[in-house]
Design an enzyme around this catalytic site. Structure first.
Site, short mmCIF file in Angstrom:
data_model
loop_
_atom_site.label_atom_id
_atom_site.label_comp_id
_atom_site.label_asym_id
_atom_site.label_seq_id
_atom_site.Cartn_x
_atom_site.Cartn_y
_atom_site.Cartn_z
N LYS A 191 65.31 27.91 70.77
CA LYS A 191 65.94 29.08 70.15
C LYS A 191 65.75 30.23 71.12
O LYS A 191 64.63 30.71 71.33
CB LYS A 191 65.31 29.39 68.80
N GLY B 188 63.28 40.96 60.11
CA GLY B 188 62.27 41.57 59.25
C GLY B 188 62.78 42.69 58.35
O GLY B 188 62.00 43.27 57.60
N ALA C 89 67.96 35.72 60.68
CA ALA C 89 67.28 37.03 60.61
C ALA C 89 67.93 38.01 59.64
O ALA C 89 69.14 38.04 59.47
CB ALA C 89 67.20 37.69 61.99
N GLY C 90 67.07 38.76 59.00
CA GLY C 90 67.50 39.86 58.14
C GLY C 90 67.76 39.49 56.70
O GLY C 90 68.08 40.37 55.89
N ASN D 193 62.30 33.92 57.73
CA ASN D 193 60.85 33.92 57.82
C ASN D 193 60.23 34.98 56.90
O ASN D 193 59.54 34.68 55.93
CB ASN D 193 60.44 34.16 59.28
N THR D 194 60.53 36.24 57.19
CA THR D 194 59.81 37.33 56.53
C THR D 194 59.96 37.31 55.01
O THR D 194 58.98 37.50 54.28
CB THR D 194 60.31 38.69 57.07
C1 LIG Z 1 61.41 33.21 62.78
C2 LIG Z 1 62.33 33.56 63.82
O1 LIG Z 1 62.42 32.86 64.75
C3 LIG Z 1 63.21 34.77 63.74
O2 LIG Z 1 64.49 34.32 63.82
C4 LIG Z 1 63.00 35.74 62.66
O3 LIG Z 1 61.66 36.00 62.47
C5 LIG Z 1 63.66 35.45 61.36
O4 LIG Z 1 64.06 36.65 60.81
P1 LIG Z 1 63.48 37.21 59.42
O5 LIG Z 1 62.00 37.31 59.61
O6 LIG Z 1 64.17 38.52 59.25
O7 LIG Z 1 63.85 36.23 58.38
#
Ligand SMILES: CC(=O)[C@@H](O)[C@H](O)COP(=O)(O)O
Length: 253
Positions: free
Chosen positions: A93, A154, A181-182, A203-204
């Site tokens: 990634k 995040g 993300a987001g 993730n977050t």
């Molecule tokens: C975990 C990772 O590789 C990232 O792509 C990111 O941390 C994910 O985004 P969020 O934490 O906003 O879900």
């Protein structure tokens, strides 16, 4: 679902491995979500113990190492090469961050690194924006998967550019795409899948929930619902009302 470099994932859930209150909580979140992929960071590997990595490998999911925290193509390329050796996978990634406040990808560094890594045999998953021109260049470089952002990492804001993401999805119908993300709420996951994306990576929102395992399950269910809706032929939106109850048999007074 489109395949990911020849691999068909069992579920459209990809989960990160950072920010959880404990490894046990993270493990429970993976199990309850049925995630198919775990993103892992070489930088974290330097700080985490062997027990943590044994547990991650024991999850039985595909490992997707990332170049999180890299701010130049050179740094990302070196990190990817080290990650391939450590994690024994050619999946990467690719993150090349261009702005410290928004963590927005650097499109120039990203393309540069993608060209080098694809030529070196990596299966590159670039973390990108909804920019169609950049997407075309990444595909030309050899990327068969794209990971456009929903919103800044995040932030939990969801899908910031519905138009941009919808047109990106339509422009490259054969390319697997993951919203990365987001995402902050399960409804964001459903919306991403309804737009025709193939998976979500988050993730977050799970790691920082009061109950990560339950939140992970909620995201998985929402993603599944969105995918089913996309495959079921959603109705089109209209400007005008159309009565859903037939007028036949109505009493006219
Ligand atoms: C975990 C990772 O590789 C990232 O792509 C990111 O941390 C994910 O985004 P969020 O934490 O906003 O879900």
């Amino acid at each position: 679902m489109r395949d990911f470099y020849g691999i068909e994932l069992k579920t459209p859930m990809m989960l990160g491995t950072a920010r959880y209150p404990s490894p046990a909580v993270m493990e429970a979140a993976f199990h309850s979500s049925g995630a198919s992929v775990a993103t892992v960071s070489l930088r974290r590997e330097q700080g985490a113990g062997q027990a943590f990595w044994d547990m991650v490998r024991g999850l039985g999911v595909h490992l997707l190492p990332n170049t999180a925290g890299c701010h130049s193509s050179r740094e990302a390329i070196t990190t990817a090469q080290m990650a391939r050796e450590y994690f024994q996978t050619d999946w990467i990634k690719l993150e090349v961050i261009g702005n410290a406040d928004t963590l927005q990808p650097d499109p120039f560094g990203l393309l540069d690194a993608a060209e080098v890594l694809c030529a070196d045999g990596f299966k590159v998953f670039p973390y990108t924006t909804e920019d169609q021109v950049l997407a075309a260049r990444l595909i030309d470089a050899g990327c068969r998967v794209l990971m456009p952002w929903g919103a800044p990492i995040g932030s939990g804001m969801g899908l910031n550019s519905i138009y941009g993401l919808r047109t990106l999805r339509a422009a490259f119908p054969d390319v697997a795409m993951v919203i990365d993300a987001g995402l902050g709420l399960p409804s964001h996951a459903a919306q991403a899948m309804e737009l025709g994306f193939d998976a979500i990576l988050l993730n977050t929102a799970v790691a920082e929930a009061d109950n990560p395992a339950a939140m992970a399950r909620a995201f998985a269910m929402a993603a599944q619902a969105g995918a089913l809706a996309a495959a079921s032929g959603p109705m089109g939106m209209r400007d005008m009302a159309v009565p859903s109850t037939p007028l036949v048999g109505k009493a006219w007074l």
